[in-house]
Design a protein around this motif. Structure first.
Motif, PDB file in Angstrom:
ATOM      1  N   PRO A 614       0.831  -1.212   0.000  1.00 20.73           N
ATOM      2  CA  PRO A 614       0.000   0.000   0.000  1.00 20.73           C
ATOM      3  C   PRO A 614       0.861   1.256   0.000  1.00 20.73           C
ATOM      4  O   PRO A 614       1.990   1.239   0.455  1.00 20.73           O
ATOM      5  CB  PRO A 614      -0.798  -0.156   1.272  1.00 20.73           C
ATOM      6  N   GLU A 616       1.145   5.456   0.849  1.00 21.28           N
ATOM      7  CA  GLU A 616       0.683   6.573   1.684  1.00 21.28           C
ATOM      8  C   GLU A 616       1.157   7.876   1.012  1.00 21.28           C
ATOM      9  O   GLU A 616       2.363   8.125   0.917  1.00 21.28           O
ATOM     10  CB  GLU A 616       1.226   6.461   3.106  1.00 21.28           C
ATOM     11  N   SER A 618       1.067  11.885   0.938  1.00 26.69           N
ATOM     12  CA  SER A 618       0.826  13.068   1.795  1.00 26.69           C
ATOM     13  C   SER A 618       0.731  14.329   0.915  1.00 26.69           C
ATOM     14  O   SER A 618       1.521  14.500  -0.018  1.00 26.69           O
ATOM     15  CB  SER A 618       1.968  13.224   2.812  1.00 26.69           C
ATOM     16  N   THR A 632      -3.196  12.827   4.490  1.00 30.42           N
ATOM     17  CA  THR A 632      -2.562  11.626   3.916  1.00 30.42           C
ATOM     18  C   THR A 632      -3.627  10.729   3.328  1.00 30.42           C
ATOM     19  O   THR A 632      -4.675  10.465   3.964  1.00 30.42           O
ATOM     20  CB  THR A 632      -1.775  10.850   4.974  1.00 30.42           C
ATOM     21  N   THR A 634      -4.299   6.908   1.875  1.00 29.51           N
ATOM     22  CA  THR A 634      -3.825   5.503   1.845  1.00 29.51           C
ATOM     23  C   THR A 634      -4.408   4.847   0.617  1.00 29.51           C
ATOM     24  O   THR A 634      -5.634   4.755   0.461  1.00 29.51           O
ATOM     25  CB  THR A 634      -4.241   4.743   3.101  1.00 29.51           C
ATOM     26  N   GLU A 636      -4.315   1.519  -1.924  1.00 27.84           N
ATOM     27  CA  GLU A 636      -3.983   0.089  -1.963  1.00 27.84           C
ATOM     28  C   GLU A 636      -3.572  -0.377  -3.348  1.00 27.84           C
ATOM     29  O   GLU A 636      -3.097  -1.494  -3.488  1.00 27.84           O
ATOM     30  CB  GLU A 636      -5.194  -0.729  -1.503  1.00 27.84           C
ATOM     31  N   ASP A 661       5.663   3.645   0.186  1.00 27.32           N
ATOM     32  CA  ASP A 661       5.050   2.335  -0.136  1.00 27.32           C
ATOM     33  C   ASP A 661       5.537   1.289   0.878  1.00 27.32           C
ATOM     34  O   ASP A 661       6.068   1.627   1.942  1.00 27.32           O
ATOM     35  CB  ASP A 661       5.373   1.931  -1.572  1.00 27.32           C
ATOM     36  N   LYS A 662       5.417   0.007   0.514  1.00 28.25           N
ATOM     37  CA  LYS A 662       5.768  -1.080   1.444  1.00 28.25           C
ATOM     38  C   LYS A 662       7.262  -1.159   1.707  1.00 28.25           C
ATOM     39  O   LYS A 662       7.698  -1.569   2.796  1.00 28.25           O
ATOM     40  CB  LYS A 662       5.272  -2.420   0.874  1.00 28.25           C
TER      41      LYS A 662
END
Length: 1281
Positions: A614, A616, A618, A632, A634, A636, A661-662
């Protein structure tokens, strides 16, 4: 004064020695009888009838003085035991004592083992009789209280009688009375018409004088090793005491021979007199003083024999055939190979062997302890190949080994034989091997367990007797959660850990892992390793230690090993590590217009993201140039649309400044570029038919998706194919259908693809944003299949019939369909399904197995050609066969050469396989004479062999047919009894013939023959049992001479043989005919040394000797004539020139010849008439011959056994002389000697000598010359010299 009669006590009167009352002097007063001191009541039964004077009874008158002797009462009060009873007890004790004496006298005069000595008898009864008569008066029993003189005389008389009996004098009363009778009445008429004593004439002791007594010194015999033991020298036994049994001799010199096993030469050992004396002192005292067992110390092995023994008389002592075998003690050790290691791996070989030394064949017992569970094994019949020894059939104490010959004693040499013990270690843990016991061919055994145990404490065995192994599991390695299909992410600038899982024992560290690495940018097609891939070895101290990495690429575990063992690499063996791209974004914004007014009501922002969801995102929201507010989002997915429809009117600015990201955090993005202000028209659309579109694809294959289209056709669909941060835009124009299929190009790279629908354009030319996205997972590699090695080999030798699991390594996604073919079989390929990547192909047949194809859950795969073939072969089952021999005939059933009952026979079996071998066989016995269909129950037997050959002793103790069936064989590999059946059992038959026998048809009959005549029983029928023809050996024993004649009869065709005794084998007297040996056509022999026999009596030729035909008579003979006619007769005769006449003679005329001379009958007249017949019948009376032994002396001589004494005889008379002598027992004191044998001899001279070798007294009992003979009537006299 009372007038009543006085009472007298009823007891016996006092003994005179007890009370002696003196008479009182005369007095005027009448005497008064004093009453006894003991008062008696009125119960007295006897009254005195004599008249007594009356007077006072109270006391004696004062004038009477009682001066009697003072006597003591009996020692036992009469109140306790009256006098008659005491006398009865004393007499009864005396009678019992004398009865005991007569019993001892009977024992004294016997000659058996119950006899007693004269000295003991005399001493015993002198004491007992003396004590009885000495202590009897002390009891003071009335009538038995003797005076001292009488007591001493009685003791003296009994002592003389006791001494007389102890001297064992015999009193021949019958002989004395008979002699007196004959002296008075035994008178006969002699030729001179005088009355003479015939006994005096015929028993003239002067005719036979002298005797010779031979004492046989105690039999001297020596025997080595009387118990037939086998001895050994070895570790802890440096010397051996050889027993030498000496019976009845005193040796001064002993000579031994030691035969060396290696050279065959004999070393002579002389034992001196000094050493023999020391040995005699050390010998134990036994019950027999003549028997000694000496111990001679030897330190060298060899075959010992007695060769010569000399006694104190300088004569050779008889040596019993015997020998002592002294060999090297058996020894066993555990040997290890040069490559031996204590720490082993599972599946390794033990690399051990047993080393056995000693006298073959040997036997060893060893134990194997595995995980605390001991197992004991015994290996028998261990000897070299082609080994020959008299001990192969077993050691026996009967007989001697010398019967095998002395040419070669190589069989007794110390043999050093290895017994392989190499076996596969199939399970992990502690293994221990130890040698327990070893024994050699003659029973010498070394028990190592007993040697190392002391009570409850066990001493550890030394290294040569025990070996311990530590078997370790092989380590396993694989990647956990990572493979080429599921790569591991490694962000830029970070360090990762390879997810390797190690499986191994806790004590096997450290570990070595060989890892092959290819950087990601150098990976080949389908993510294969580059040709120059790097290899690195990692050493891990624990199972939990990790391997750190910093570069992406393909990691492959090549090998794994622990401190002791190499291991196996399991699948997945590869791990793909990739570096994910940093996240980025692209945005496009559109105003949201009101359809009615066309004014802007919001803003639609299309976000296109690159990275690993996922995300994020901002951003700063600035309203009307006011203070920014950070928010922010989120997200997926990589595509996202966000609508900003603020509730309030105003100017809105959106600045995106940070993305996460991840894998990455806080990636800065340019807010100036990614800046949008809110600016805001029905739309075309497109959506995937599948609501969650995600597909898996094989590498190099296209993928298709169905898309549902909306809008006025024709439509144009724009979409993007995203992979590894790269976008490929594609357009599908002129779409007129409601469902349109998108087909991607072949996907050449593995990984995740995103298929994003971007815009749709309708016929008006307006483009409408589409937010639908599909995922495609493309395999990184094609599926593969290959065989894995077992212990480093692509082949396996296994036990026949066992299931083999061939390790199969599969890459791809489960399940897999694999095609496998056995190249050595005509069967088609098999299609098998496997669910695991580390699978096993289970097979039961040998051959070359080849992988032909593989297909996993969705993709076809490839076969690794180098590892596509695996070879399975069977280990040959153990086999056995009979060793070739001239005594065994081949066929469906082997036939062993026939043997005789009791003969030793053995066969040799040869084995093929892995020793040791265990053979089960059964012996079926059918006794001789049974029906072919009848046999006894089989007897199961077992044989264990440590080498490729073994000897089986055949049973020959009973006659019949033995059938041996060798049906099962197992070795160290094929050890299951159910699987040890021999396909073609070896069957051996052997016939054992009974030994022939004989019997006499009439065993109780006495056959009679006449000497030098044909009259008598001609034949002796003998029955033969066996198979004709027979041969016999017959023994004829002559009792008179003690000699025997042996007659051999070679060929007898029938079972009944009529034996005729040859005339030369018959002599005067009794004979015993027996069969010594019989042999039949089968070659079987039976010896009967003490078998049945028949008696044959040979009498002197029967003659008729009337009185008128005899012309020579001897002094003491009765010259008789049978007179025919009417008695009485008158006989006229002339005696030494003097005419004489005898009247009134009966039918037999007899006269005793009292001296030598001429006796002539001149006339005869009977009572019928007066006629006188002139007769000229002359008889000559000759002197009786005489003989002197050793000049008439009594000679006593002792000789050793086997020696001879010479006896001289002197004869007086007319030759030839025939004399009969006897050998009797040497006379013992007080006993009559028994005659042992009697013989007759004839000589033409006046002197004769003979040699005697048997103990006894030799004396002549009769002498006969040419005319006369004399037989001794009583013992001869002579002077002892």
């Amino acid at each position: 004064m009372s007038d009543e009669t006085p009472r007298i006590p009823s007891s016996f009167p006092r003994s005179p020695a007890t009370i002696r009352a003196r008479r009182a002097p005369p007095s005027p007063s009448p005497p008064i009888r004093a009453s006894p001191p003991r008062s008696v009541g009125a119960t007295g039964s006897a009254s005195v009838t004599s008249t007594l004077a009356t007077g006072p009874r109270t006391s004696a008158p004062p004038s009477i003085v009682q001066t009697g002797d003072v006597t003591l009462p009996p020692l036992i009060s009469l109140d306790t035991l009256d006098a008659p009873t005491q006398r009865l007890y004393a007499v009864g004790f005396f009678v019992l004592l004398q009865a005991w004496k007569f019993y001892d006298i009977a024992r004294l005069y016997t000659t058996d083992g119950d006899s007693i000595s004269e000295l003991w008898f005399c001493s015993k009864w002198l004491v007992l009789d003396g004590c009885f008569f000495w202590f009897l008066p002390l009891l003071r029993i009335p009538w038995l209280t003797f005076t001292p003189n009488f007591t001493l005389r009685t003791i003296a008389i009994f002592s003389v009688v006791d001494i007389f009996f102890s001297l064992k004098y015999e009193i021949p009363l019958a002989a004395i009375l008979g002699g007196l009778w004959k002296f008075v009445y035994d008178r006969e008429v002699s030729i001179s018409e005088k009355s003479v004593k015939w006994y005096d004439i015929v028993n003239n002791n002067s005719h036979i004088q002298g005797k010779y007594t031979v004492h046989i010194l105690p039999e001297g015999a020596v025997k080595l090793n009387p118990n037939a033991n086998c001895f050994c020298l070895g570790e802890g036994v440096t010397t051996i005491d050889l027993p030498i049994r000496i019976n009845g001799t005193n040796p001064i010199h002993i000579q031994l021979a030691r035969i060396d096993f290696d050279t065959g030469g004999a070393d002579m050992i002389d034992i001196s007199t000094k050493d023999i004396k020391k040995m005699l002192k050390r010998a134990e005292k036994g019950e027999d003083p003549k028997l000694h067992v000496l111990s001679y110390l030897v330190k060298q092995p060899g075959l010992y024999r007695l060769t010569k023994v000399t006694d104190v008389t300088q004569m050779d002592v008889r040596i019993y055939r015997s020998e002592a075998l002294v060999v090297s003690c058996p020894k066993a050790t555990l040997k290890v190979s040069p490559t031996y290691k204590r720490n082993k791996c599972k599946g390794d070989m033990s690399d051990l062997a047993l080393q056995v030394e000693g006298l073959a064949p040997l036997q060893i017992t060893y134990s194997r302890e595995m995980k605390g569970k001991p197992t004991v094994f015994t290996v028998q019949s261990i000897h070299p190949e082609n080994f020959e020894s008299p001990l192969l059939a077993g050691f026996s104490s009967d007989g001697t080994l010398a019967e095998q010959g002395d040419a070669s004693l190589s069989w007794a040499q110390r043999q050093n034989i290895p017994v392989p013990l190499n076996e596969s270690l199939g399970s992990s843990g502690d293994w221990a091997y130890s040698v327990d016991k070893v024994s050699d061919a003659c029973g010498n055994a070394v028990d190592y367990n007993a040697a190392y145990e002391d009570g409850d404490y066990v001493v550890p065995k030394r290294g040569s007797l025990s070996q311990s192994l530590k078997v370790h599991d092989r380590p396993l390695a694989r990647f956990l959660g990572c493979d080429p299909q599921h790569p591991m992410d490694l962000p830029k600038g970070t360090t990762g850990v390879l997810p390797i899982q190690l499986l191994s024992g806790p004590d096997d560290a450290p570990y070595e892992i060989e890892v092959i690495f290819t950087p990601y940018d150098r990976l080949g097609l389908a993510s294969e390793h580059a040709s120059d891939a790097a290899m690195k070895i990692h050493k891990l101290k624990t199972l939990n230690q990790v391997i750190s990495i910093k570069e992406p690429g393909l990691y492959n575990v090549k090998t794994i090993s622990s401190d002791f063992c190499s291991g196996d690499v399991m699948e997945p063996a590869s791990c793909l590590v990739i570096t994910p791209p940093e996240p980025s974004m692209a945005m496009r914004s559109d105003e949201i217009l009101d359809k009615c007014t066309g004014s802007s009501i919001g803003l639609t922002i299309d976000l296109t993201l690159v990275g690993a969801p996922p995300f994020e995102l901002s951003y700063r929201l600035v309203k009307d140039n006011g203070n920014p507010v950070v928010k922010t989002l989120t997200i997926e997915r990589t595509r996202h649309q966000v609508q900003f429809t603020p509730a309030d009117a105003g100017h809105y600015a959106y600045e995106f400044f940070s993305l996460r990201d991840k894998n990455y955090a806080n990636i800065k993005i340019d807010p100036k570029i990614n800046h949008v202000e809110q600016t805001v028209k029905p739309m075309a659309g497109a959506i995937f038919v599948d609501p969650s579109p995600r597909k898996k694809a094989c590498i190099d294959q296209p993928v298709e998706f169905d898309v549902k289209m909306q809008g006025m056709p024709p439509l144009t669909l724009n979409y993007e194919l995203i992979h590894n941060g790269k976008r490929t835009k594609m357009t599908e124009p002129n779409i007129t259908t409601g469902i349109h299929t998108i087909r991607t190009p072949p996907l050449a790279n593995g990984g995740e693809y995103a298929l994003a629908l971007t815009t749709v354009e309708d016929e008006s030319g307006c483009q409408i944003f589409v937010g639908s996205e599909a995922k495609i997972d493309v395999r990184w590699q094609r599926p593969k299949a290959q065989f894995s090695s077992i212990e480093g080999k692509m082949s396996v030798r296994a036990l026949e019939g066992k299931t083999i699991d061939i390790p199969l390594r599969l890459t791809g996604e489960s399940p897999w369909d694999v095609s496998v073919r056995n190249l050595d079989s005509n069967e088609p390929a098999r299609q098998l399904k496997f669910s695991g990547s580390n699978a096993y192909l289970t097979v039961r047949d040998p051959g070359r197995y080849k992988l032909e194809s593989v297909h996993d859950n969705g993709c076809p795969g490839t076969i690794t050609e180098s590892d596509s073939t695996f070879l399975i072969t069977w280990i040959a089952r153990p086999m056995l066969k009979l060793a070739e021999s001239s005594s065994t005939t081949k066929g469906d059933v082997f036939t062993r050469k026939d043997v005789c009952e009791g003969d030793e026979d053995a066969i040799e079996l040869a084995f093929v396989g892995s020793p040791p071998f265990t053979i089960d066989y059964e012996r079926t016995f059918r006794p001789e004479g049974y029906d072919l269909r009848r046999a006894l129950d089989p007897v199961p037997q077992k044989l264990t062999a440590g080498l490729g050959v073994a000897t089986v002793r055949l049973e020959t103790s009973q006659a019949g047919v033995n059938r041996y069936k060798f049906s099962r064989i197992a070795d160290s590999l094929y050890d299951n009894p159910r699987e040890s059946l021999v396909q073609n059992p070896v069957i051996l038959e052997q016939t054992i013939h009974s030994r022939p026998s004989t019997s006499f048809a009439n065993p109780s009959k006495v056959y009679k023959y006449c000497l030098d005549a044909g009259a008598g029983d001609d034949i002796i029928p003998i029955q033969l049992h066996g198979k004709a023809p027979f041969s016999l050996t017959i023994n004829i024993k002559h009792f008179n001479t003690g000699k025997s004649d042996v007659i051999n009869i070679p060929h007898i065709d029938s079972t009944i043989f009529n034996f005729r005794i040859p005339s030369h084998a018959l002599t005067l007297g009794s004979h015993a005919v027996s069969v010594l040996k019989v042999k039949d056509a089968r070659g079987c022999v039976r010896k009967t040394m003490e078998g049945p026999h028949v008696m044959v009596a040979v009498a002197d030729m029967p003659t008729i000797s009337p009185s008128s035909q005899q012309t020579n008579y001897c002094v003491g003979d009765r010259i008789s004539f049978t007179l025919s006619g009417v008695p009485p007769f008158a006989v006229e005769y002339e005696w030494n020139g003097v005419l004489m006449k005898a009247h009134n003679q009966p039918s037999e005329f007899a006269r005793v010849a009292e001296k030598p001379g001429n006796f002539t009958i001149t006339g005869l007249q009977d009572s019928a008439s007066d006629c006188k017949v002139n007769v000229g019948l002359t008889q000559i009376v000759r002197e009786v011959p005489s003989v002197r032994i050793s000049d008439g002396y009594t000679v006593v001589r002792g000789i050793p056994e086997g020696d001879q004494a010479e006896i001289h005889f002197d004869f007086y008379g007319t030759p030839p002389f025939t004399f009969t002598y006897t050998r009797s027992e040497i006379a013992k004191k007080g006993s009559k000697p028994r005659i042992l044998e009697m013989h007759s001899q004839t000589t033409d001279g006046y002197k004769y000598s003979m040699f005697a070798s048997q103990e006894g007294t030799y004396e002549v009992v009769s002498i006969e010359d040419n005319y006369c003979s004399y037989a001794a009537g009583k013992a001869n006299s002579g002077r002892k010299r």
